[in-house]
Design a protein around this motif. Structure first.
Motif, PDB file in Angstrom:
ATOM      1  N   PRO A   6      -8.838  -6.063  -2.637  1.00  0.00           N
ATOM      2  CA  PRO A   6      -9.945  -5.546  -1.832  1.00  0.00           C
ATOM      3  C   PRO A   6      -9.829  -4.052  -1.528  1.00  0.00           C
ATOM      4  N   ASP A   7     -10.978  -3.369  -1.451  1.00  0.00           N
ATOM      5  CA  ASP A   7     -11.003  -1.942  -1.112  1.00  0.00           C
ATOM      6  C   ASP A   7     -10.441  -1.684   0.276  1.00  0.00           C
ATOM      7  N   THR A   8     -10.455  -2.695   1.134  1.00  0.00           N
ATOM      8  CA  THR A   8      -9.987  -2.531   2.505  1.00  0.00           C
ATOM      9  C   THR A   8      -8.483  -2.294   2.584  1.00  0.00           C
ATOM     10  N   CYS A   9      -7.783  -2.380   1.456  1.00  0.00           N
ATOM     11  CA  CYS A   9      -6.329  -2.208   1.458  1.00  0.00           C
ATOM     12  C   CYS A   9      -5.904  -0.742   1.366  1.00  0.00           C
ATOM     13  N   ASN A  10      -6.851   0.175   1.581  1.00  0.00           N
ATOM     14  CA  ASN A  10      -6.540   1.612   1.620  1.00  0.00           C
ATOM     15  C   ASN A  10      -5.898   2.073   0.319  1.00  0.00           C
ATOM     16  N   LEU A  11      -6.625   1.882  -0.777  1.00  0.00           N
ATOM     17  CA  LEU A  11      -6.116   2.214  -2.105  1.00  0.00           C
ATOM     18  C   LEU A  11      -6.749   3.502  -2.642  1.00  0.00           C
ATOM     19  N   ASP A  12      -7.295   4.323  -1.750  1.00  0.00           N
ATOM     20  CA  ASP A  12      -7.866   5.623  -2.140  1.00  0.00           C
ATOM     21  C   ASP A  12      -8.967   5.476  -3.189  1.00  0.00           C
ATOM     22  N   GLY A  13      -9.721   4.398  -3.081  1.00  0.00           N
ATOM     23  CA  GLY A  13     -10.829   4.193  -4.001  1.00  0.00           C
ATOM     24  C   GLY A  13     -10.439   3.652  -5.358  1.00  0.00           C
ATOM     25  N   ARG A  14      -9.164   3.412  -5.573  1.00  0.00           N
ATOM     26  CA  ARG A  14      -8.731   2.872  -6.864  1.00  0.00           C
ATOM     27  C   ARG A  14      -9.099   1.398  -6.993  1.00  0.00           C
ATOM     28  N   GLN A  15      -9.490   1.009  -8.182  1.00  0.00           N
ATOM     29  CA  GLN A  15      -9.719  -0.404  -8.469  1.00  0.00           C
ATOM     30  C   GLN A  15      -8.447  -0.952  -9.107  1.00  0.00           C
TER      31      GLN A  15
ATOM     32  N   ARG B  62      -2.824   0.958 -11.771  1.00  0.00           N
ATOM     33  CA  ARG B  62      -4.086   0.218 -11.728  1.00  0.00           C
ATOM     34  C   ARG B  62      -3.869  -1.290 -11.817  1.00  0.00           C
TER      35      ARG B  62
ATOM     36  N   SER C 242       0.830  -1.202   0.000  1.00  0.00           N
ATOM     37  CA  SER C 242       0.000   0.000   0.000  1.00  0.00           C
ATOM     38  C   SER C 242       0.869   1.259   0.000  1.00  0.00           C
TER      39      SER C 242
END
Length: 212
Positions: free
Chosen positions: A167-176, A135, A125
Motif C-alpha cells: 500500500p502507498d500508505t507505507c511511506n514508500l516515496d511514491g514507489r510502486q 521495487r 520502510s
C-alpha cells in the motif's frame, strides 16, 4: 573480507531474546530485497551471511537459476558456501537481504519458523529508504510473509508464487513495490528443488532480471 556480523546484537541477546546477528546487506543498486524470518541458531551456520545453513538450498537455487549449476556457490569439499562469490554476485545483481524480525524468542530449540515468537518486527520502510532503486520485496516463508503483512498493513497475504502491491500508505516515496511470496528454500518445505528453482526463475524474469 568485510564482516556482516552484528557483534553488538550477539552480545546483548539475553533472557531468551535473540537480536539479529547480521547487519542488513543493502547494496545501493539493489532492486530486489529478500526478507526471511530470522537466521537459524549459530551452531547451524557454515558462513556469516544470509541463509547460512548448509542444508538450506537458497544459494543452490540462485546458482541453478543464474548459472545453471546448483553447486555454483557451494564448496563441496569444505561443506560450506562460497561467501566471497555470493557477496560479489549479490552486489553485481542488486540483491539485498535482511529479515522481517530484528528480535525473536525460540519456543523450541530448533530452526523452525513455526516456533519463532516475534519480539521486534523489522522496520521495512526504514530499509527501503536505504534502497532507492528497490521495487520488489521477496519473502521466502510463511512466517516472514505473515510478519511483513502485519507490520505494513497489507490486507491480503499473497499465496505462494504470487505477489501483491504494498500500500502507498507505507511511506514508500511514491514507489510502486511488489511483495512476492516464494517457496521456502528450506528442505523441510515439501516441494522438489527443480520446482523451487523454477519459481525463483519466474520471479526474477518477471521483474526484468536476466537469468542464466
Amino acid at each position: 573480507m568485510e564482516s556482516y556480523l552484528n557483534t553488538e546484537n550477539i552480545v546483548r541477546s539475553t533472557d531468551g531474546v535473540e537480536y539479529h546477528p547480521l547487519r542488513p546487506f543493502l547494496p545501493e543498486n539493489a532492486s530486489v530485497l529478500f526478507l526471511g524470518s530470522f537466521p537459524p541458531q549459530r551452531k547451524r551456520w557454515c558462513m556469516d551471511f544470509y541463509y547460512p545453513n548448509f542444508i538450506n538450498d537458497h544459494w543452490r537455487i540462485e546458482g541453478e537459476v543464474f548459472f545453471g549449476d546448483r553447486n555454483h556457490f557451494v564448496d563441496l569439499k569444505a561443506k560450506c558456501f562460497r561467501l566471497e562469490a555470493i557477496v560479489t554476485f549479490c552486489r553485481d545483481r542488486g540483491l539485498a537481504f535482511f529479515d522481517t524480525s530484528t528480535a525473536v524468542r525460540r519456543i523450541k530449540d530448533n530452526a523452525s519458523d513455526k516456533f519463532l515468537d516475534v519480539v521486534e518486527p523489522t522496520d521495512i520502510s526504514a530499509l527501503l529508504r536505504q534502497l532507492p532503486h528497490c521495487r520488489v520485496i521477496v519473502t521466502t516463508g510463511e512466517k516472514a510473509t505473515e510478519t511483513i503483512c502485519a507490520t505494513m498493513h497489507i490486507p491480503a497475504i499473497p499465496k505462494v508464487n504470487t505477489f501483491v502491491a504494498i500500500p502507498d500508505t507505507c511511506n514508500l516515496d511514491g514507489r510502486q513495490i511488489r511483495l512476492y511470496r516464494l517457496p521456502s528454500s528450506s528442505r523441510a518445505y515439501p516441494l522438489a528443488f527443480d520446482k523451487k528453482a523454477a519459481a525463483y526463475r519466474q520471479m526474477f524474469e518477471e521483474v526484468g532480471m536476466s537469468v542464466g
